[in-house]
Design a protein around this motif. Structure first.
Motif, mmCIF file in Angstrom:
data_model
loop_
_atom_site.group_PDB
_atom_site.id
_atom_site.type_symbol
_atom_site.label_atom_id
_atom_site.label_comp_id
_atom_site.label_asym_id
_atom_site.label_seq_id
_atom_site.Cartn_x
_atom_site.Cartn_y
_atom_site.Cartn_z
ATOM 1 N N GLN A 1 -8.600 14.584 -4.137
ATOM 2 C CA GLN A 1 -7.950 15.835 -3.758
ATOM 3 C C GLN A 1 -8.800 17.034 -4.157
ATOM 4 O O GLN A 1 -8.931 18.006 -3.406
ATOM 5 N N LYS A 2 -9.426 16.952 -5.330
ATOM 6 C CA LYS A 2 -10.263 18.052 -5.807
ATOM 7 C C LYS A 2 -11.490 18.228 -4.918
ATOM 8 O O LYS A 2 -11.806 19.351 -4.484
ATOM 9 N N HIS A 3 -12.188 17.135 -4.617
ATOM 10 C CA HIS A 3 -13.410 17.224 -3.809
ATOM 11 C C HIS A 3 -13.090 17.593 -2.362
ATOM 12 O O HIS A 3 -13.844 18.348 -1.731
ATOM 13 N N TYR B 1 -15.312 4.669 -12.769
ATOM 14 C CA TYR B 1 -14.227 5.150 -13.620
ATOM 15 C C TYR B 1 -14.161 4.333 -14.911
ATOM 16 O O TYR B 1 -14.280 3.108 -14.882
ATOM 17 N N GLU B 2 -13.932 5.025 -15.997
ATOM 18 C CA GLU B 2 -13.807 4.372 -17.290
ATOM 19 C C GLU B 2 -12.403 4.617 -17.832
ATOM 20 O O GLU B 2 -11.972 5.761 -17.965
ATOM 21 N N ILE B 3 -11.682 3.538 -18.100
ATOM 22 C CA ILE B 3 -10.328 3.674 -18.626
ATOM 23 C C ILE B 3 -10.182 2.796 -19.861
ATOM 24 O O ILE B 3 -10.929 1.833 -20.054
ATOM 25 N N ASP B 4 -9.220 3.136 -20.687
ATOM 26 C CA ASP B 4 -8.999 2.389 -21.919
ATOM 27 C C ASP B 4 -8.514 0.981 -21.625
ATOM 28 O O ASP B 4 -7.775 0.736 -20.656
ATOM 29 N N THR B 5 -8.942 0.057 -22.466
ATOM 30 C CA THR B 5 -8.456 -1.318 -22.381
ATOM 31 C C THR B 5 -6.932 -1.332 -22.482
ATOM 32 O O THR B 5 -6.344 -0.573 -23.264
ATOM 33 N N ASP B 6 -6.315 -2.184 -21.683
ATOM 34 C CA ASP B 6 -4.859 -2.355 -21.639
ATOM 35 C C ASP B 6 -4.140 -1.203 -20.948
ATOM 36 O O ASP B 6 -2.906 -1.150 -20.945
ATOM 37 N N SER B 7 -4.906 -0.252 -20.344
ATOM 38 C CA SER B 7 -4.264 0.793 -19.547
ATOM 39 C C SER B 7 -3.714 0.185 -18.263
ATOM 40 O O SER B 7 -4.157 -0.871 -17.805
ATOM 41 N N SER B 8 -2.774 0.881 -17.651
ATOM 42 C CA SER B 8 -2.232 0.443 -16.381
ATOM 43 C C SER B 8 -3.209 0.754 -15.257
ATOM 44 O O SER B 8 -3.863 1.807 -15.261
ATOM 45 N N ASP B 9 -3.298 -0.153 -14.296
ATOM 46 C CA ASP B 9 -4.153 0.128 -13.140
ATOM 47 C C ASP B 9 -3.648 1.339 -12.361
ATOM 48 O O ASP B 9 -4.416 2.001 -11.655
ATOM 49 N N LEU B 10 -2.376 1.687 -12.516
ATOM 50 C CA LEU B 10 -1.835 2.867 -11.841
ATOM 51 C C LEU B 10 -2.560 4.132 -12.297
ATOM 52 O O LEU B 10 -2.796 5.044 -11.498
ATOM 53 N N ALA B 11 -2.942 4.178 -13.583
ATOM 54 C CA ALA B 11 -3.673 5.338 -14.098
ATOM 55 C C ALA B 11 -5.016 5.494 -13.390
ATOM 56 O O ALA B 11 -5.475 6.613 -13.138
ATOM 57 N N LEU B 12 -5.642 4.375 -13.059
ATOM 58 C CA LEU B 12 -6.915 4.414 -12.351
ATOM 59 C C LEU B 12 -6.732 4.943 -10.931
ATOM 60 O O LEU B 12 -7.499 5.803 -10.474
ATOM 61 N N TYR B 13 -5.699 4.468 -10.240
ATOM 62 C CA TYR B 13 -5.426 4.970 -8.895
ATOM 63 C C TYR B 13 -5.104 6.469 -8.926
ATOM 64 O O TYR B 13 -5.558 7.228 -8.065
ATOM 65 N N GLN B 14 -4.329 6.882 -9.910
ATOM 66 C CA GLN B 14 -3.966 8.301 -10.003
ATOM 67 C C GLN B 14 -5.191 9.174 -10.235
ATOM 68 O O GLN B 14 -5.327 10.252 -9.647
ATOM 69 N N LEU B 15 -6.104 8.699 -11.085
ATOM 70 C CA LEU B 15 -7.319 9.456 -11.358
ATOM 71 C C LEU B 15 -8.187 9.549 -10.106
ATOM 72 O O LEU B 15 -8.702 10.623 -9.770
ATOM 73 N N ALA B 16 -8.359 8.433 -9.395
ATOM 74 C CA ALA B 16 -9.176 8.439 -8.178
ATOM 75 C C ALA B 16 -8.551 9.309 -7.096
ATOM 76 O O ALA B 16 -9.258 9.980 -6.331
ATOM 77 N N ASP C 1 0.832 -1.207 0.000
ATOM 78 C CA ASP C 1 0.000 0.000 0.000
ATOM 79 C C ASP C 1 0.865 1.254 0.000
ATOM 80 O O ASP C 1 0.589 2.221 -0.724
ATOM 81 N N ALA C 2 1.912 1.253 0.810
ATOM 82 C CA ALA C 2 2.787 2.422 0.904
ATOM 83 C C ALA C 2 3.514 2.674 -0.416
ATOM 84 O O ALA C 2 3.636 3.825 -0.870
ATOM 85 N N GLU C 3 3.995 1.597 -1.045
ATOM 86 C CA GLU C 3 4.683 1.749 -2.335
ATOM 87 C C GLU C 3 3.727 2.244 -3.406
ATOM 88 O O GLU C 3 4.089 3.091 -4.238
ATOM 89 N N LEU C 4 2.510 1.735 -3.405
ATOM 90 C CA LEU C 4 1.522 2.181 -4.381
ATOM 91 C C LEU C 4 1.232 3.665 -4.203
ATOM 92 O O LEU C 4 1.167 4.422 -5.184
ATOM 93 N N LEU C 5 1.069 4.099 -2.952
ATOM 94 C CA LEU C 5 0.767 5.506 -2.696
ATOM 95 C C LEU C 5 1.899 6.404 -3.173
ATOM 96 O O LEU C 5 1.657 7.484 -3.741
ATOM 97 N N ARG C 6 3.141 5.974 -2.988
ATOM 98 C CA ARG C 6 4.275 6.774 -3.474
ATOM 99 C C ARG C 6 4.322 6.813 -5.003
ATOM 100 O O ARG C 6 4.765 7.808 -5.587
ATOM 101 N N GLN C 7 3.872 5.746 -5.661
ATOM 102 C CA GLN C 7 3.774 5.757 -7.119
ATOM 103 C C GLN C 7 2.719 6.762 -7.583
ATOM 104 O O GLN C 7 2.876 7.414 -8.613
ATOM 105 N N VAL C 8 1.654 6.865 -6.816
ATOM 106 C CA VAL C 8 0.567 7.787 -7.160
ATOM 107 C C VAL C 8 0.981 9.229 -6.900
ATOM 108 O O VAL C 8 0.714 10.122 -7.697
#
Length: 332
Positions: free
Chosen positions: A180-182, A160-175, A135-142
């Protein structure tokens, strides 16, 4: 006469064959269409939607051909971008190939980060680049600048809708960016006099409100109970925090011993907020944490009537009366 009937029958079959071939192979204009197949959805539902939206000539032809191809119950969930002109047969080929253009991942309010990770890890058609990370490593990647190694509560629950074959990291970054915005919006618009020193403390409160609210109309009152308690130095004494602190030891019920066993998340034994959020709060919970009702409530109890609503009280005498009415009476 018999020959005449055979000729009529042959003509009828020819007409039917032409109509079926037209419905199956002739492209139909649709203006550019996005076909969404939900998880577990079958061709009966999809064909009805396509027919209602005017994408196919005849849903029964589509459904029959799907059965012939053996894909009527093997649809791959996701979103398919269809060209402006496409035939029913071409649609079936797209579905048989089973490669959606985008994948939808739904994270509901109140989900914990551990549950979010399981949902994403089980999502097909995306790359699972973070599966091996802690979890800690993932958060630092984000967010390489994050001062915390605890990701709980920092990701916004949404679809969330992401393109097929996208990295799951992109989903975490978007979330993460969405939360942060809300959170910043809730912090900037918060009422004065709240017992929070930082946006993170507001996030913690929002997560508790999310887990404690059974009816949306109660959120502001639940928020009032907890902010009023914090303002007078009263312990929050809320079960969801105890459950979170129990981790895998929680098996569906809380015993008296659990309420007495001290953990950093036991708000019966410790004063103030928990050290981190206990779930992923949605926008409504964030807004409730920033805008509690003006009531001086200090207690609440579920009405146990199936509505999800709670009974709120200003003092212990009112609360004990509510417990007798809504809890003890139900047990008789």
């Amino acid at each position: 006469m018999t020959g005449k009937w055979w000729r009529w029958l042959g003509l009828l079959l020819l007409v039917v064959a032409v109509l079926v071939a037209t419905a199956l192979f002739v492209p139909k204009e649709n203006g550019g269409y996005r076909m969404k197949v939900a998880q577990g959805q079958g061709m009966a539902t999809v064909s009805r939607q396509l027919a209602n939206d005017g994408v196919v000539y005849n849903r029964h032809v589509l459904l029959g051909a799907a059965y012939v191809l053996g894909i009527h119950d093997k649809l791959h969930a996701g979103n398919y971008r269809l060209p402006r002109s496409i035939s029913t047969w071409q649609i079936l080929q797209r579905l048989r190939d089973g490669r959606p253009d985008t994948v939808t991942v739904q994270i509901i309010e109140g989900t914990t980060f551990a549950q979010m990770r399981r949902i994403i890890n089980q999502t097909e058609d995306i790359r699972h680049d973070t599966r091996h990370l802690s979890d800690a490593e993932l958060l630092r990647q984000v967010d390489a600048q994050t001062p915390s190694d605890k990701p709980e509560g920092l990701f916004f629950p949404d679809s969330y809708e992401i393109d097929t074959d996208s990295s799951d990291l992109a989903l975490y970054q978007l979330a993460y960016r969405t939360m942060q915005k809300h959170l910043q919006a809730a912090w900037d618009e918060r009422q004065s006099g709240l017992p929070y020193q930082t946006p993170y403390q507001l996030l913690i409160m929002a997560s508790i409100i999310e887990k404690e609210t059974g009816h949306p109309d109660d959120r502001a009152h639940v928020s009032a109970v907890f902010t009023n308690r914090l303002n007078i130095g009263m312990r929050l004494q809320t079960d969801p925090t105890v459950i979170y602190g129990m981790g895998s030891a929680y098996q569906g019920r809380i015993r008296r011993a659990d309420l007495q066993r001290d953990t950093p998340y036991n708000t019966y034994t410790r004063a103030g907020l928990t050290p981190t959020p206990i779930a992923l709060p949605g926008k409504a919970a964030l807004e409730a944490a920033a805008h509690p009702s003006s009531e001086k409530y200090l207690y609440f109890v579920s009405r146990m009537d199936g509505s999800g609503k709670s009974q709120f009280s200003h003092n212990l005498d009112e609360h004990n009366a509510a417990v007798r009415e809504f809890i003890l009476k139900q047990r008789k």
